[in-house]
Design an enzyme around this catalytic site. Structure first.
Site: not given
Ligand code: NAD
Ligand code: NA
Length: 396
Positions: A234, A48
């Site tokens: 990817y 979050a």
């Molecule tokens: P991000 O790095 O911004 O967020 C990751 C979150 O996970 C953070 O809140 C972090 O504290 C938490 N986290 C990581 N390891 C943890 C653990 N062991 N315990 C508790 N919390 C933990 O990443 P994001 O880009 O927002 O990615 C979130 C999802 O969205 C992923 O599944 C990603 O594949 C997907 N996604 C990302 C993109 C992109 O381009 N960034 C596009 C589509 C989908």
């Protein structure tokens, strides 16, 4: 203290508390400006503190007045050393939410562990009774399996053959060719263990076993597909296998939720600059070209625009949730538009160190990257002493 960005490779070692707070405020204002969503009321967001998960928490709280519990893994500040950005984001979110009279609590620790699941379940039980939405938005390079205690590491590798393509170092703007060796079977299994659906299912099983999911509860995890340009590294690479597994898990979870009329979805989101995506080779070049085109077309979105649209136009419209032929919600629809992708593919051919500043949005990439850490944000006075030792009010 005065806090400046300090880079090491693809990460920034410092974060600015006031800049992160301003980012959160901007996201809150955006959601408020879009009006009320007849959405969830009690929400658990796993992951979050940054990226799509933070946007999911903000949209729930300010779109439909939801009580939120956020789980994340962030570094606390120490005297003279800043916290990680997700810490400051969460501190700011909690503060704003409490001022607005919204319930908000945060749990900082390893979401993959039994201990953090137990603490989260106990908090829901004590404070909310049940939740009606669970967002699963973890992005992590490692997972310690709670049963075997094995430490799995995810990789970003192609499968079946070496992948060679262009990439950019977005700090220097240098475009070069990169070759990535193919994954072993072990790499694939490890990446699926970290980023696949097993932990999502474990969360839902644990919540359901304790009757903490409300009638009609929804759960959503986030995925990515992207264009053929990035497919080898990817969607058809190790991370793609994990996403296949995550998407398949939505169906097994949906089956388990039938008796409470619950639903499980994967939402396919747009490529965006986050801490997770900036570490993936080739993706930053793709994103810088994509941003250029989408901004020109007036269809560029950040995480908050994406998630506000997910809630308002997909999840909580009052009618059936629209999905593709594989059951997935698509909010990558504008990224994947044929005209957009055709333009990106053409620019990709032309991209060199010399041409990229003009044909790509490298400046936008860099500024988005810095803003993840609270830097280069309008309205923030970076000359003013910042208090790095901010606490998270609702810390459990
Ligand atoms: P991000 O790095 O911004 O967020 C990751 C979150 O996970 C953070 O809140 C972090 O504290 C938490 N986290 C990581 N390891 C943890 C653990 N062991 N315990 C508790 N919390 C933990 O990443 P994001 O880009 O927002 O990615 C979130 C999802 O969205 C992923 O599944 C990603 O594949 C997907 N996604 C990302 C993109 C992109 O381009 N960034 C596009 C589509 C989908
Ligand atoms: Na997230």
């Amino acid at each position: 203290m005065i806090i400046e960005p300090r880079m090491r490779g693809f990460i920034c070692l410092t974060a600015h508390p006031d800049g992160c707070a301003q980012n959160v405020k901007n996201q809150i204002e955006y959601v408020k400006s879009k009006g009320t969503i007849n959405g969830p009321k009690k929400v658990l967001v796993i992951g979050a503190s940054t990226g799509f998960g933070l946007a999911s928490r903000i949209t729930a709280a300010y779109g439909s007045g939801a009580a939120t519990i956020g789980v994340f893994f962030e570094k606390a500040p120490t005297a003279g050393k800043t916290a990680s950005p997700g810490w400051y984001n969460s501190a700011a979110f909690e503060h704003e939410a409490h001022e607005a009279g919204l319930y908000a609590k945060s749990i900082n620790g390893d979401a993959f562990s039994k201990e953090i699941k137990e603490r989260t379940l106990a908090t829901i039980k004590a404070d909310l009774g049940q939740v009606d939405l669970v967002i699963y938005s973890l992005a992590s390079p490692v997972r310690k399996h709670p049963d075997t205690e094995v430490l799995h590491r995810s990789t970003l590798k192609p499968i079946g053959g070496t992948y060679t393509n262009k990439t950019v170092d977005f700090h220097t703007g240098n475009v070069s060719e990169i070759s990535i060796e193919p994954a072993t079977d072990e790499d694939i299994a490890n990446t699926v263990a970290v980023m696949g659906g097993e932990d999502w299912a474990m969360w839902i099983d644990a919540l359901k076993a304790e009757n903490l999911l409300a009638e009609g509860a929804k759960t959503v995890a986030y995925s990515y597909i992207g264009p053929s340009l990035t497919e080898a590294v990817y969607r058809k690479g190790t991370i793609g296998r994990a996403k296949d597994d995550l998407e398949a898990t939505a169906f097994t979870i949906a089956d388990k939720l039938k008796d409470i009329n619950g639903k499980a979805y994967v939402s396919v989101n747009k490529a965006l600059v986050t801490q997770a995506s900036s570490a993936i080779p080739v993706i930053p070049l793709y994103i810088s070209l994509l941003y250029k085109i989408m901004k020109e077309e007036g269809i560029h979105e950040g995480t908050i625009e994406q998630i506000q649209r997910l809630y308002a136009e997909r999840l909580y419209t009052g009618s059936d949730v629209p999905v593709d032929e594989q059951g997935r919600i698509r909010i990558d629809d504008w990224e994947m538009r044929e005209d957009v992708q055709a333009k990106v593919a053409k620019l990709w051919q032309e991209a060199t160190t010399e041409t990229l500043p003009a044909i790509g949005d490298l400046a936008g990439y860099r500024s988005d990257f810095l803003s993840l850490f609270g830097f280069e944000i309008d309205k923030v006075d970076y000359q003013k002493d910042a208090n790095e030792l901010v606490e998270i009010e609702g810390s459990v």
